[in-house]
Design an enzyme around this catalytic site. Structure first.
Site, short mmCIF file in Angstrom:
data_model
loop_
_atom_site.label_atom_id
_atom_site.label_comp_id
_atom_site.label_asym_id
_atom_site.label_seq_id
_atom_site.Cartn_x
_atom_site.Cartn_y
_atom_site.Cartn_z
N SER A 200 0.80 -1.22 0.00
CA SER A 200 0.00 0.00 0.00
C SER A 200 0.84 1.27 0.00
CB SER A 200 -0.95 0.02 1.19
OG SER A 200 -0.27 0.35 2.37
N LYS B 185 1.98 4.61 7.32
CA LYS B 185 1.09 5.39 6.46
C LYS B 185 1.46 6.88 6.51
CE LYS B 185 -1.96 2.20 5.18
NZ LYS B 185 -1.09 1.08 5.60
#
Length: 221
Positions: free
Chosen positions: A142, A180
Site C-alpha cells: 500500500s 502510512k
C-alpha cells in the site's frame, strides 16, 4: 538599482574576466574608476556583493566572480552548511555499521503487529540522522507509490509527534502498527496509503499513538 560607479565597476570586472579569466586588482579598479583610494573600491565591491551581482571566491587572492549583470535574474542563494552537522555526518560515514533494534514486521497494507524490540539490525550510519532509531520490515504494497516496497526495511526515528504529510508508524489501539501518511481531518486521524487501490483509514485520536517517522529505507536485491 545600481549607482553609476557600481555599474561602471561591475562592467569593468566583467570585461576583465572575459578577456583574461582573472579579476582585476583593487589598485587596477581604483585607477579604472578614477578613485582616490582603495577604500572606495572596497565599498563598491561590498555593495555589489550585497545586491548579489558579485561574489568573492574563498581562499583565493584577487578572486571575484560576476554573478549577473543588470536585468538578469538574481541567482539562488548558496546553501548554508552547518559545520557541526557536516562534521557529525562525516564522522558517521567514517564509522562502521550501527546496530539498531529490529522490531519485526509492519504492514504497508492492513495493520499486522505491534512494535516490540526483539533483535538488532546493522545499518550504515549515513542513513541515520539525530535521535533514536529502530527498523521494521515492510509487508504489503500500500506504500508502493512512495517507493516503499514489500520486504523493504523501514528505518524509523522514534517520536510521538507528526505533521501532516509525514510517513509514520502509527500504533492502533495499542496493539497493531501500520506505516502510512499522517493527516488530521475533522477531529479524526487519517492514515493515507500511497497506492490508489487502498482507501484511507480513519481513527479517533484516542486510538492512535505515533511511534516514529520514516527516516530511510534499506532494500535487499
Amino acid at each position: 538599482m545600481l549607482t553609476a560607479k557600481q555599474l561602471e565597476l561591475l562592467r569593468f570586472i566583467d570585461a576583465r574576466l572575459k578577456a583574461t579569466g582573472v579579476s582585476p586588482s583593487f589598485e587596477e579598479m581604483k585607477q579604472a574608476l578614477g578613485l582616490k583610494s582603495k577604500s572606495g573600491v572596497h565599498r563598491l565591491v561590498e555593495a555589489l556583493e550585497e545586491r548579489r551581482f558579485l561574489r568573492r571566491l574563498a581562499n583565493r587572492a584577487r578572486a571575484l566572480e560576476v554573478l549577473r549583470l543588470p536585468g538578469e535574474p538574481v541567482p539562488p542563494p548558496a546553501p548554508v552548511v552547518d559545520l557541526a552537522v557536516a562534521r557529525a555526518r562525516a564522522a558517521r560515514s567514517a564509522a562502521g555499521p550501527v546496530a539498531i533494534p529490529f522490531a519485526g514486521r509492519i504492514a504497508a497494507g492492513l495493520p499486522i503487529e505491534a512494535v516490540e524490540d526483539v533483535e538488532t539490525i546493522e545499518v550504515p550510519p549515513a542513513l541515520l540522522g539525530a535521535g533514536e532509531h529502530f527498523a521494521l520490515q515492510v509487508v504489503g504494497d500500500s506504500m508502493v507509490e512512495a517507493g516503499i516496497l514489500d520486504g523493504d526495511f523501514a528505518l524509523i526515528r522514534r517520536t510521538e509527534e507528526a505533521r501532516a504529510g509525514d510517513i509514520v508508524v502509527a500504533l492502533i489501539d495499542g496493539e497493531e502498527a501500520t506505516l502510512k501518511y499522517f493527516h488530521r481531518e475533522k477531529g479524526m486521524i487519517r492514515l493515507d496509503p500511497a497506492n490508489s487501490a487502498y482507501a484511507p483509514q480513519f481513527f479517533l485520536p484516542s486510538r492512535v499513538r505515533i511511534q516514529g517517522k520514516l527516516a530511510g529505507l534499506l532494500r535487499r536485491y
